[in-house]
Design a protein around this motif. Sequence first.
Motif: not given
Length: 391
Positions: A241-244, A344-350
């Motif tokens: 996968f890739i962070d946008a 990416t995981v932390r930013d996604t949850v936030a």
Amino acid sequence: MKLTRRDVMQGAVMLGSMWAMGCATTGAGGEAAPEGQGAKATRASQPLSILILGGTKFLGPALVESARARGHTVTLFNRGKTNPGLFPDVEKLQGDRDPTKAEGLKALEGRKWDAVVDTSGYVPRIVKASAELLAPNVGHYAFVSTISVYKDLSRPGVNESSPVATVDDPATEDVGKHYGALKALCEQAAEAAMPGRVLNVRPGLIVGPDDPTDRFTYWPVRVARGGDVLAPGDGQDAVQFIDARDLAAFIIHGVEKRLAGIYNATGPARPLTIREFLETTKAALGSDARFVWADTEFLSKQKVEPWSDMPVWIPSTNEEGGLGQTSIAKALAAGITFRPTADTVRDTVAWFKTEPAEHQAKLRAGLSPEREKEVLAAFAQQGGKGPSVAG
């Protein structure tokens, strides 16, 4: 577990793609974030004027932000229907990608830009129209395609020279049925209009904050909730996968360098398994999640499907099993970089915590809590005889 219908898979990928694009610490699964990707961006040595076709959903805003952080001037062209209030200080031109509808591409006539980034092209006729119109007035055309263009994704190591999918009727505009093949024809249409000046970027699963599909978000949100988490297979299947934001940075980098040709753009830089991804997610969130790894045969009997019910994951034995092992050697050599997966995981949850209550209550991908409990109970009833019960 076996996906027996490639078109079903392609349809799910297509819908996610259309929703997504809208007309110095190293972490597991990533690498040091360069300037512009998780760090303060440096200014480009030569500011450019960049036209973005689309630009108001997920990847689009990431492109705008990446380009402006580098000092470039951005113009958006779209129908003005999706997030019209975004970027009030950015020039917006209104029209339709389809030249036969309303004013069509008229707002672009006679205008000049250094480059154009096409995030919203799915039909060759429509891409041809915009590329031919812009060809005399832009120096570079970056087209956002997809790794779904490849004819055979059953084996690992697909690269930019691998055969692409074809369609018997090249005039068809049935994107749902022929997503990959039509994207390949879109690439060819852009190249025909601007030979040697087109960058075709083929991303894999695009993830991170603002993702409207939840195809990645499911896992951080579910792991954050903790407890027994249904996990797929034996944990050894590869995922990509890739962070946008990283994809956007690579596209803007390609525009600045006038890269031409085809580049697979997914990540991370090194191979990553579904087990490593979930364990990284658990550690990043400080979760007490306990992964219950259920074998693919059991999941198949329970009608738990890869990619939709178990997002990100496709078994290596599947007819799409090579999807998580696409070669990105060319993009790595050209300068693509990735922030740590944990970021990416932390930013996604936030980000998800700021979403409306109805979205937080019901994800658009993955198993519902009730369905997951049913499957976990069934697995326990059969003795939990998977490859590994605890993660």
